[in-house]
Design a protein around this motif. Structure first.
Motif, PDB file in Angstrom:
ATOM      1  N   ARG A  97       0.834  -1.208   0.000  1.00 14.00           N
ATOM      2  CA  ARG A  97       0.000   0.000   0.000  1.00 14.00           C
ATOM      3  C   ARG A  97       0.865   1.252   0.000  1.00 14.00           C
ATOM      4  NH1 ARG A  97      -3.026  -3.279   3.606  1.00 14.00           N
ATOM      5  NH2 ARG A  97      -2.094  -2.261   5.438  1.00 14.00           N
ATOM      6  N   ARG A  98       1.957   1.210   0.754  1.00  8.32           N
ATOM      7  CA  ARG A  98       2.859   2.364   0.783  1.00  8.32           C
ATOM      8  C   ARG A  98       3.537   2.586  -0.563  1.00  8.32           C
ATOM      9  NH1 ARG A  98       6.342   0.352   5.440  1.00  8.32           N
ATOM     10  NH2 ARG A  98       7.798   1.956   4.725  1.00  8.32           N
TER      11      ARG A  98
ATOM     12  N   GLN B  38       1.050   4.279  -2.927  1.00  9.59           N
ATOM     13  CA  GLN B  38       0.389   5.507  -2.459  1.00  9.59           C
ATOM     14  C   GLN B  38       0.733   6.686  -3.357  1.00  9.59           C
ATOM     15  OE1 GLN B  38       0.141   6.125   1.794  1.00  9.59           O
ATOM     16  NE2 GLN B  38       0.676   8.291   1.560  1.00  9.59           N
TER      17      GLN B  38
END
Length: 334
Positions: free
Chosen positions: A23-24, A27
């Motif tokens: 997810r990071r 982002q």
């Protein structure tokens, strides 16, 4: 941009949501302490903390405590603070002359902060409402808010703040032509490096109530501010106002309020590419705090989500009363 994607099951969007690491990596927007401006309320006296009932966790502070709060901001890495004075009622007059008194509360606080924390940027408010017996941002005659006469007062106010050491002037009055007049006066007086962050698109909003309590203008306001603040129904007008202020010499522009006007933030950033800011105003802050205190929402998560909304909408920074809490979370790796 037209995205190219495969068909399910070749394309599974959940793959990049599987773990925190993925997810990071995927982002699109990030939040940094460098995106924060911390608004503060200053009052007279010594060692005084005066809580604002409608803004839980926010207080009016005497100058000595405002200096300590500025030191906290610097320690947290917050690049700028913004000062708003709570002026003694006896100094609020029809002509608003206290606004350009070199020794008024705001100018005294500027000098004290710059002496103690010289590297932090100090932003000021340029409007007459804290000094006006009528509670308006401009001079009033027979119930009419005067434009050109107000500009003359705002220029004097701006020069006094620049002389006190302000780094950024924030004209929040919405008078026509004030940016050009302020910029010309700053150039002529030798304050060429003082920046202007114009409240270019400031709407006549119901979200300002707690702020007016904080500066003591709410109970004094006669009528409303619809003849100079923007109609909430308008968007194209915001772009015209921003263009005008940039043309007249604004270095940065602001949309106010924030979250209800994210569409305006996006349009302004896309149209001009100028440094664009939003003010997460007192009513927005108070709603999140009240809901959190009642256990209706997770206050910390809502706060951070609201910050990311500004970044997603194209804002380069946000004026927010949450600034110290956000900065602390970011320092702790949140």
């Amino acid at each position: 941009m037209t995205p190219t994607i495969g068909q399910y099951p070749a394309a599974r969007f959940r793959r990049l949501r599987k773990s925190d690491a993925l997810r990071r990596l995927a982002q699109e927007n990030a939040l940094s302490v460098n995106d924060l401006i911390w608004p503060m309320f200053v009052r007279d006296g010594v060692n005084i903390t005066d809580p604002i009932a409608s803004m839980p966790g926010v207080s009016r502070l005497s100058v000595d405590l405002i200096v300590k709060q500025a030191e906290t901001a610097a320690t947290l890495g917050i690049p700028a603070i913004c000062l708003f004075p709570y002026t003694d009622p006896d100094k609020r007059t029809e002509d608003c002359a206290e606004a350009w008194n070199p020794s008024n509360l705001a100018n005294t606080a500027i000098r004290a902060i710059k002496a103690a924390v010289p590297h932090i940027a100090v932003m000021t408010d340029v409007a007459l409402d804290p000094y006006n017996i009528n509670g308006h941002d401009g001079l009033v005659r027979n119930g009419i808010i005067l434009n050109d006469e107000t500009i003359e007062a705002l220029v004097k106010m701006s020069l006094a703040q620049a002389e006190a050491g302000a780094d950024i002037l924030g004209p929040s009055d919405m008078m026509d032509g004030r940016i050009g007049a302020m910029r010309a006066a700053l150039e002529m007086s030798g304050h060429r490096d003082v920046a202007i962050l114009s409240y270019a698109a400031k709407y006549a909003s119901a979200f300002y109530g707690p702020f007016r309590d904080a500066v003591g203008a709410g109970s004094r306001l006669v009528g409303d501010k619809k003849t100079y603040q923007m109609n909430p129904a308008n968007t194209d007008e915001a772009l015209r106002l921003v263009q005008r202020d940039l043309t007249e010499g604004a270095d940065m522009v602001m949309v106010k309020p924030g979250m209800p006007y994210l569409d305006i933030c996006r349009r302004v950033k896309d149209a001009f590419g100028a440094p664009t800011y939003a003010y997460q105003v007192s009513g927005e802050y108070a709603m999140i705090m009240a809901a959190a205190q009642n256990g209706w929402i997770d206050g910390e998560k809502a706060m951070l989500e609201s910050m990311m909304a500004f970044r997603r909408a194209g804002c380069d920074g946000v004026l927010t009363y949450f600034a110290p809490r956000v900065a602390q979370i970011l320092h702790n790796g949140g």
